[in-house]
Design a protein around this motif. Structure first.
Motif, PDB file in Angstrom:
ATOM      1  N   VAL A   1      -8.063  16.094   9.940  1.00  7.00           N
ATOM      2  CA  VAL A   1      -7.047  15.915  10.988  1.00  7.00           C
ATOM      3  C   VAL A   1      -6.364  17.231  11.294  1.00  7.00           C
ATOM      4  N   ARG A   2      -5.996  17.980  10.261  1.00 10.89           N
ATOM      5  CA  ARG A   2      -5.318  19.276  10.476  1.00 10.89           C
ATOM      6  C   ARG A   2      -6.222  20.258  11.209  1.00 10.89           C
ATOM      7  N   SER A   3      -7.500  20.291  10.829  1.00 10.55           N
ATOM      8  CA  SER A   3      -8.423  21.232  11.488  1.00 10.55           C
ATOM      9  C   SER A   3      -8.618  20.883  12.954  1.00 10.55           C
ATOM     10  N   ILE A   4      -8.595  19.585  13.266  1.00 12.24           N
ATOM     11  CA  ILE A   4      -8.746  19.138  14.656  1.00 12.24           C
ATOM     12  C   ILE A   4      -7.477  19.403  15.450  1.00 12.24           C
ATOM     13  N   TRP A   5      -6.333  19.099  14.868  1.00 10.82           N
ATOM     14  CA  TRP A   5      -5.062  19.165  15.579  1.00 10.82           C
ATOM     15  C   TRP A   5      -4.664  20.601  15.924  1.00 10.82           C
ATOM     16  N   TYR A   6      -4.839  21.511  14.994  1.00 12.72           N
ATOM     17  CA  TYR A   6      -4.358  22.879  15.213  1.00 12.72           C
ATOM     18  C   TYR A   6      -5.226  23.673  16.184  1.00 12.72           C
ATOM     19  N   LYS A   7      -6.459  23.230  16.415  1.00 18.40           N
ATOM     20  CA  LYS A   7      -7.361  23.996  17.279  1.00 18.40           C
ATOM     21  C   LYS A   7      -7.093  23.770  18.764  1.00 18.40           C
ATOM     22  N   LYS A   8      -6.951  22.507  19.170  1.00 30.81           N
ATOM     23  CA  LYS A   8      -6.806  22.190  20.604  1.00 30.81           C
ATOM     24  C   LYS A   8      -5.762  21.095  20.780  1.00 30.81           C
ATOM     25  N   GLN A   9      -4.491  21.453  20.549  1.00 28.73           N
ATOM     26  CA  GLN A   9      -3.432  20.450  20.620  1.00 28.73           C
ATOM     27  C   GLN A   9      -3.207  19.938  22.040  1.00 28.73           C
ATOM     28  N   ASN A  10      -3.372  20.804  23.021  1.00 26.85           N
ATOM     29  CA  ASN A  10      -3.014  20.443  24.401  1.00 26.85           C
ATOM     30  C   ASN A  10      -3.898  19.341  24.988  1.00 26.85           C
ATOM     31  N   ILE A  11      -5.160  19.269  24.555  1.00 27.15           N
ATOM     32  CA  ILE A  11      -6.078  18.319  25.193  1.00 27.15           C
ATOM     33  C   ILE A  11      -5.709  16.871  24.876  1.00 27.15           C
ATOM     34  N   TYR A  12      -4.934  16.646  23.819  1.00 29.62           N
ATOM     35  CA  TYR A  12      -4.606  15.267  23.446  1.00 29.62           C
ATOM     36  C   TYR A  12      -3.552  14.666  24.376  1.00 29.62           C
ATOM     37  N   ASN A  13      -2.931  15.517  25.197  1.00 34.48           N
ATOM     38  CA  ASN A  13      -1.991  14.993  26.209  1.00 34.48           C
ATOM     39  C   ASN A  13      -2.715  14.255  27.330  1.00 34.48           C
ATOM     40  N   SER A  14      -4.034  14.467  27.419  1.00 37.21           N
ATOM     41  CA  SER A  14      -4.811  13.842  28.495  1.00 37.21           C
ATOM     42  C   SER A  14      -5.176  12.390  28.177  1.00 37.21           C
TER      43      SER A  14
END
Length: 463
Positions: A222-235
């Motif tokens: 989860v940490r490796s996923i979250w810190y790489k591309k946080q902005n895309i999860y707003n979509s």
């Protein structure tokens, strides 16, 4: 993302192996090719993690078998079989599509869809356990694991969650993180089983260790996923989830039932042995099956990856040598599998009682009845990937027939009250026959593909 000292040590494990192997003759060119090829480098890193995890399992088993009884191990085998079958429905196989979207925003919505489905299926699973647990216990003779059924809920959610984030991490090609979690799972599961075994926790210790061995590392992913591309999860939005669910609907429609049938056929023996006999017999079977499969599993997985890559290229190129390549691969796997699995099978009744304790001696005789089946499976399974020829339906049909054959084989043994060794022998014969049927199916599909390619070439020349 910050990496602590422990992660640096484990993530550097593969690099140390590569550095050491470079000093050996004839390996520098191979390792240089692997390092310069992203595909094979990823396979090597992931495979190394799997190999280390399996090695940890092998080393820990002589200790575990002295802390737990065959009945305890049998209960674990039944628990893990039920979890493997039910766990397929965690996100309806949408997680297999996580590597397909071209846009990261679509992948993020697919990730969100998988998590929503996981929460829904976990709630449904909990509801089923509340209202129908007695029915399943009575129907499938699950009395020996009745007090452990609720652990299935934790295993179901944890396994589904790890699988989702694992496939999303594969999309990002962050193989080292996955390898780190796999090694952590192996160490955590083994340590937990041994520690709880010292305090006589019985089957609960094995089940908790099994859950850890399949779910440890979720936080790291989860940490490796979250810190790489946080902005895309707003979509992520409800409308986007609906669109993405429709776009990849083939996965729950086709891939899900095929996976169900495949897993049932592989996980049916522990459940049927419990139904026919008792959890102690299942424990002997579980140890014998594990000891026969483990020596060749890493080679089988690696060969499967390599065959898939080469055969896929030959399909794209329309090569006429596809049939010869398939038969040659079967021959090479046969030459590897016969001594690799055959020799441990031959001496199993002797070394099992010495290594694992006298109480497990009977598992050695089980190896004799299962050995030929495991060898044939080692040879056939890595090369029988029908999807690369566009024939997924053949896989589903074969899985359905295999599942039915295994079930009726056990039912035959139930009707005629066969002893356990005869039951396992009949099961092995059925599986061997199905593997040979699969060989003929693959040859037929390859021949059909080759003829279609030739026909297209002839039409092109004539026109």
């Amino acid at each position: 993302m910050k990496v602590n000292h422990k992660q640096k040590c484990i993530m550097g494990f593969v690099s140390i192996i590569i550095s050491s192997l470079k000093k050996l003759p004839f390996t520098f060119q191979i390792l240089e090719f692997i390092q310069n090829n992203p595909l094979y480098k990823g396979v090597f890193i992931l495979g190394s993690g799997t190999a280390v995890t399996q090695l940890i399992g092998i080393i820990s088993m002589p200790i575990i078998t002295r802390l737990y009884t065959p009945s305890d191990l049998g209960i674990l085998a039944v628990y893990s079989s039920i979890l493997a079958i039910t766990g397929i429905g965690a996100s309806l196989r949408y997680e297999f599509a996580l590597g397909l979207p071209k846009r990261d925003e679509d992948a993020a919505n697919l990730l969100g869809l998988c998590l929503v489905l996981l929460c829904c299926t976990t709630a449904i699973f909990a509801f089923i356990l509340v209202i129908a647990d007695d029915y399943f216990i009575d129907t499938f003779n699950l009395y020996s694991i009745s007090e452990y059924l609720w652990f299935l809920l934790f295993g179901f959610f944890g396994l589904g969650l790890y699988s989702i984030f694992n496939y999303y991490t594969i999309r990002n090609q962050d193989y080292r993180i996955i390898t780190y979690t796999k090694i952590n799972q192996g160490i955590g599961g083994a340590v937990c089983k041994i520690f709880l075994g010292l305090f006589s926790f019985g089957p609960i210790g094995l089940i908790i260790g099994h859950i850890i061995s399949q779910t440890a590392g979720i936080g790291t992913l989860v940490r490796s996923i979250w810190y790489k591309k946080q902005n895309i999860y707003n979509s992520i939005s409800i409308n986007s989830l609906k669109i993405i669910a429709k776009t990849y609907k083939n996965f729950p429609i086709f891939h899900f039932p095929a996976s169900i049938m495949n897993t049932i056929s592989l996980q049916l023996p522990p459940l049927m042995l419990l139904w026919l006999y008792d959890s102690q017999i299942v424990g002997f079977y579980s140890l014998a099956n594990m000891l026969l499969i483990l020596p060749g599993s890493f080679i089988s997985q690696s060969m499967g990856q390599a065959y898939l890559g080469e055969a896929s290229k030959m399909v794209r190129d329309g090569s006429k040598e596809l049939r010869n390549f398939y038969l040659k691969t079967l021959k090479h796997l046969s030459l590897i599998g016969l001594p690799l699995i055959g020799l441990p099978t031959l001496f199993a009744p002797v070394f099992i009682s010495v290594i694992f304790g006298h109480v497990w001696k009977e598992a050695g005789w089980y190896c004799w009845t299962l050995g030929a089946m495991v060898i044939v499976g080692f040879v056939v399974s890595p090369t029988s990937i029908l999807s690369i020829y566009g024939n997924n339906h053949w896989n589903l049909i074969w899985d359905i027939i295999r599942t039915g054959g295994v079930y009726f084989g056990f039912y035959f043994c139930y009707v005629f009250n066969c002893p356990v060794l005869m039951t396992l022998f009949i099961y092995s014969i059925i599986m061997i026959m199905m593997y040979f049927v699969l060989i003929f199916i693959v040859l037929y599909v390859i021949e059909k593909f080759t003829q279609n390619v030739k026909g297209k070439v002839d039409d092109y020349i004539q026109n």
